[in-house]
Design an enzyme around this catalytic site. Structure first.
Site, PDB file in Angstrom:
ATOM      1  N   GLU A  46     103.875  42.084  42.320  1.00 51.85           N
ATOM      2  CA  GLU A  46     102.699  41.341  42.756  1.00 51.85           C
ATOM      3  C   GLU A  46     102.203  40.428  41.634  1.00 51.85           C
ATOM      4  O   GLU A  46     102.079  40.842  40.483  1.00 51.85           O
ATOM      5  CB  GLU A  46     101.638  42.368  43.139  1.00 51.85           C
ATOM      6  CG  GLU A  46     100.336  41.840  43.669  1.00 51.85           C
ATOM      7  CD  GLU A  46      99.388  42.979  44.044  1.00 51.85           C
ATOM      8  OE1 GLU A  46      98.392  42.698  44.709  1.00 51.85           O
ATOM      9  OE2 GLU A  46      99.658  44.141  43.665  1.00 51.85           O
ATOM     10  N   LYS A 115      98.336  39.149  51.102  1.00 50.87           N
ATOM     11  CA  LYS A 115      97.887  40.538  51.039  1.00 50.87           C
ATOM     12  C   LYS A 115      96.686  40.706  51.961  1.00 50.87           C
ATOM     13  O   LYS A 115      95.781  39.863  51.992  1.00 50.87           O
ATOM     14  CB  LYS A 115      97.502  40.882  49.596  1.00 50.87           C
ATOM     15  CG  LYS A 115      97.192  42.350  49.360  1.00 50.87           C
ATOM     16  CD  LYS A 115      97.011  42.617  47.866  1.00 50.87           C
ATOM     17  CE  LYS A 115      96.813  44.081  47.554  1.00 50.87           C
ATOM     18  NZ  LYS A 115      96.713  44.332  46.097  1.00 50.87           N
ATOM     19  N   CYS A 170     101.261  45.912  47.720  1.00 55.51           N
ATOM     20  CA  CYS A 170     100.562  46.993  47.031  1.00 55.51           C
ATOM     21  C   CYS A 170      99.645  47.825  47.923  1.00 55.51           C
ATOM     22  O   CYS A 170     100.091  48.674  48.683  1.00 55.51           O
ATOM     23  CB  CYS A 170      99.803  46.440  45.835  1.00 55.51           C
ATOM     24  SG  CYS A 170      99.353  47.718  44.631  1.00 55.51           S
ATOM     25  N   GLY A 352     135.940  87.870  58.876  1.00 55.74           N
ATOM     26  CA  GLY A 352     135.879  86.466  58.491  1.00 55.74           C
ATOM     27  C   GLY A 352     134.449  85.975  58.375  1.00 55.74           C
ATOM     28  O   GLY A 352     133.492  86.700  58.656  1.00 55.74           O
TER      29      GLY A 352
END
Length: 632
Positions: A46, A115, A170, A352
C-alpha cells in the site's frame, strides 16, 4: 501456465519515506527481478510509491505530482515485462485524495481500485488525509487514455480466461464485510491485497488467520504484500509481512522485519473446480471485466506437492487427525449398534492392517456404549494362503482387546465348494481366490445371524477405488467402518493407536501388523512367507492414494496428476508412475459396479466414494478419454 498454474510474487521493498524517485526506482528493479523469476502477478504494498507513513505530507501537491510521475514511469517500464503489477499510490480525483491500488500491465494502466475502509482509530488516522472510495466510479484520463476507477473491477487474462484478479487494500480485509467477498462472488479467483499493517505482539498470527481464512471462505488465492523496511518508526513498526494463500493453505510466507519477496504458484484450475462443485457458491454479474494478456508459458513448480495428501505431515496435527477419525468411525458404529439392537458385532480378523483397524474401532464403539468387549466376536478364518505371522498376530490382537475369539478354518469347506463347481486346487485363478473370500464372508454373515449381531466391514477407500475387493465377498458387510479411510491413512491410525493405547503387548502386536506386507493371503505361502503382495500386483498404495485424491478432490486431468506425482515422488521413475496411473484409471472405471452397491459407512474426509453421497457415476462409464490423454 500449463495445467492452470500461475506464478505470483508478493514484494515488500525497502522504501524511503516521501522519496518518490528512490521508491519508483526500487519498484522498477523488483519488477525486473520478479519477472526474471517467472512471476506473472506481482503485488507491492500500500502506498509504496510514497511510503505509507507520509502522514500530512500527503497534502503536499509536490509529493502527489511526483508520485503520479513515478506511476507514469512504472507503467512505461511494464511494457517490457509479461506480467501484471499492482502498485500502491495516492491519487487525487475531483479534489479528493484516494488510497489506490494501480493495476499495470504491458505499458498500460489498466485500472485504479480505491481503498474503501479507512482506519481512523488507535494508531491509525487515514481519514485525516484520504477519502473512502465507496462511492467512487467512472474513468480518469491518464497519459491520453481513459482508465476505469472503482472497486468493481476484475482484471481478466484473455490468454487464460479462468484467471480473474481483483484488489483490496489493507483494512478492507479486517472489516466485517470485506470487498473481496463481492469480488469473489463477481468471479474473481485471485485477490491481491496491498497492505501496510503495523506490527504488534500477536498481530501476525491474527493476520495470518485472516489471509488463510479469507482464501478458504472465498475459494480463491490471496496474495498479501505489506509495508516494511524503510517506513517511519516514529510511533509504530512495519514488518513487511507477505503471504500467499490458496483455499485455506499458506503456500508461502515471508520472514518478518526484512526486505523480502516471496513466490509461489497458484492453481487456478483447482480453484475453479472447487467453485463448480460448491453449489452454494453463486457467481453474480456485478463487476466490470478489464482485459489484459499474458504469454502462455511453462510454469515451473516450486510449491510443495504433498506426496501423502490424506496424512498431515505435522506430527501434532497428525495425532489430532487420527484421534478425530477414530472417533468418527467409532461414533458411526456406536449409532448403528444401538439402532439395530445388535447383541454382537462380528469382525473377520486376518492379521492385516484393515481388519486390525476395524477391530480397534469396534472396541472403541463398545467402550462408548459401555458394553462388554466379549460381545465382539472376532473370527479368524485360516485358509490356503494364511501364514503363521498373520495368524499369530490375529490371535494376539483378539486376546489383547478382550474380544471373543472364534477360529473357523475355511480349507475343508472351500475344497468341497471347489469340488462341487469343478475348480482345480492347483489352478490359482480368480475363482480360486474369490471362492475363499466369499466363503469367509458367508461365515461372518451366518455367525452374525446366529448371535443376533451384524458384520463390521474392513475394506478401505483405496481398495474400493481400485476395485480390489471380491464382489459379495469382503466387499460386503452390514456397516463398513473403513470405507472412506485410504490405505496410507490406515497405517497411521493403527500406529497412533499403538503409541497411545498404554498396553505394551497390544502395542507390539500392532507394530508387527504394520510391518507385515499388505496381502489378501489367498495364494499358498512360499517357504512359510506371504506369496501374494498386493502392491506388487496393483502398484504402490501411496501412488494410488495420491492419484485418487487429485482426481476426485480437484478433478485434475491425468496429465496434471502425472506431472504432480513426478514432483511429489522423486524416487520413482516417470515411466513407473505413468504405468500405475494407467492402471488406476483402468481399474477405477471398470470396477465402479462394486462401489454402486456399497454398504453404509461413515465419511471421515473430503474424499469418499459412497454412491449415496460423494460419487454418483454410471457403472458403465468409459475411461477412454482419460486413457487417451495418458497415451498421448
Amino acid at each position: 501456465m500449463r495445467d492452470g498454474f500461475v506464478k505470483v510474487a508478493a514484494v515488500s521493498p525497502k522504501i524511503a519515506v516521501a522519496d518518490t524517485t528512490a521508491n519508483g526506482a526500487m519498484i522498477r528493479a523488483y519488477m525486473k527481478e520478479t519477472v526474471a523469476e517467472g512471476a506473472k502477478i506481482v503485488v507491492f504494498p500500500e502506498l509504496c510509491i510514497t511510503g505509507y507513513t507520509c502522514a500530512d505530507l500527503f497534502t503536499q501537491d509536490l509529493l502527489l505530482s511526483k508520485a503520479y510521475r513515478q506511476l507514469h514511469w512504472i507503467v512505461e517500464e511494464s511494457e517490457e515485462y509479461d506480467a501484471i503489477f499492482f502498485v500502491g499510490v495516492p491519487m487525487e480525483i475531483r479534489g479528493k485524495l484516494y488510497n489506490m491500488a494501480a493495476a499495470v500491465s504491458h505499458g498500460r494502466l489498466l485500472g485504479l481500485v480505491p481503498k474503501l475502509h479507512l482506519p481512523t482509530y488507535n494508531e491509525f488516522y487515514e481519514g485525516r488525509n484520504f477519502q473512502s472510495g465507496m462511492m467512487l466510479s467512472g474513468y480518469i484520463e491518464f497519459d491520453g487514455y481513459n482508465v476505469p476507477v472503482g472497486t468493481g473491477l476484475i482484471f481478466q487474462c484473455e490468454t487464460m480466461p479462468k484467471l480473474r484478479i481483483a484488489a483490496e487494500l489493507c483494512e478492507d480485509l479486517w472489516v466485517p464485510n470485506p470487498p473481496s467477498v463481492a469480488h469473489a462472488l463477481g468471479g474473481a479467483n485471485v485477490i491481491v491485497n496491498l497492505s501496510a499493517s503495523d506490527e504488534l505482539t500477536g498481530k501476525a498470527n491474527y493476520r495470518r488467520s485472516l489471509v488463510a481464512g479469507q482464501s478458504a471462505r472465498l475459494l480463491c488465492a490471496y496474495v498479501y504484500a505489506s509495508a516494511g523496511e524503510g517506513e517511519s518508526t516514529q510511533d509504530v513498526v512495519y514488518s513487511g509481512h507477505c503471504m500467499i494463500a490458496e483455499n485455506g493453505y499458506l503456500l508461502a510466507e515471508s520472514k518478518r522485519f526484512t526486505e523480502s519477496v516471496i513466490y509461489s504458484e497458484i492453481d487456478i484450475n483447482k480453484l475453479e473446480e472447487e467453485r463448480r462443485r460448491m453449489s452454494t457458491f453463486q457467481i453474480e454479474d456485478t463487476h466490470m471485466d478489464i482485459p489484459f494478456t499474458l504469454k502462455k508459458e511453462e510454469t515451473s513448480l516450486t510449491r510443495f506437492i504433498d506426496p501423502a495428501p490424506f496424512v498431515p505431515s505435522d506430527e501434532k496435527r497428525r495425532a489430532e487427525r487420527c484421534e478425530e477419525i477414530l472417533m468418527i468411525q467409532a461414533s458411526g458404529l456406536k449409532k448403528r449398534l444401538a439402532h439395530t439392537h445388535a447383541k454382537t458385532a462380528v469382525v473377520g480378523i486376518s492379521g492385516g492392517l484393515d481388519s486390525t483397524l476395524a477391530l480397534l474401532v469396534t472396541a472403541r464403539a463398545f467402550d462408548l456404549l459401555g458394553r462388554d468387549r466379549k460381545d465382539i466376536i472376532a473370527i479368524t478364518m485360516p485358509g490356503f494362503g494364511t501364514t503363521d505371522r498373520t495368524y499369530e498376530n490375529a490371535l494376539s490382537l483378539i486376546h489383547s482387546l478382550g474380544a471373543t475369539l472364534q477360529e473357523i478354518s475355511i480349507v475343508d469347506s472351500v475344497k468341497q465348494h471347489f469340488k462341487d463347481i469343478g475348480q482345480s486346487l492347483t489352478d490359482y485363478d480368480v475363482t480360486y481366490e474369490n471362492g475363499q473370500a466369499r466363503e469367509r464372508t458367508q461365515i461372518l454373515m451366518d455367525v452374525a445371524n446366529k448371535t443376533g449381531g451384524f458384520v463390521v466391514g474392513t475394506g478401505d477407500l483405496s481398495e474400493l477405488a481400485l476395485g480390489w475387493a471380491t464382489y459379495n465377498g469382503d466387499h460386503m458387510s452390514m456397516y463398513a467402518v473403513n470405507s472412506s479411510v485410504p490405505k496410507t491413512l490406515v497405517r497411521h491410525l493403527v500406529h497412533y493407536y499403538a503409541m497411545t493405547c498404554g498396553d505394551d503387548k497390544l502395542k507390539q502386536v500392532l507394530l508387527d501388523v504394520l510391518d507385515t506386507p499388505v496381502s489378501p493371503e489367498l495364494l499358498p505361502p512360499k517357504d512359510g512367507k506371504i506369496a501374494q503382495k498386493t502392491e506388487e500386483l496393483v502398484g504402490p498404495y501411496e501412488l494410488h492414494d495420491f492419484f485418487l485424491y487429485h482426481m476426485l478432490r480437484f478433478g485434475s486431468s491425468p496429465k496434471k496428476i502425472l506431472r504432480l506425482a513426478t514432483i511429489a515422488f522423486p524416487d520413482y521413475e516417470e515411466a513407473f508412475i505413468h504405468k500405475w496411473l494407467q492402471n488406476f484409471y483402468r481399474r477405477f472405471f471398470a470396477q465402479h459396479f462394486k462401489r454402486s452397491c456399497l454398504p453404509d459407512g461413515p465419511k471421515v474426509g473430503t474424499v469418499a466414494v459412497s454412491p449415496r453421497g460423494d460419487l454418483r457415476m454410471p457403472s458403465d462409464a468409459l475411461a477412454n478419454i482419460w486413457m487417451e490423454e495418458l497415451e498421448d
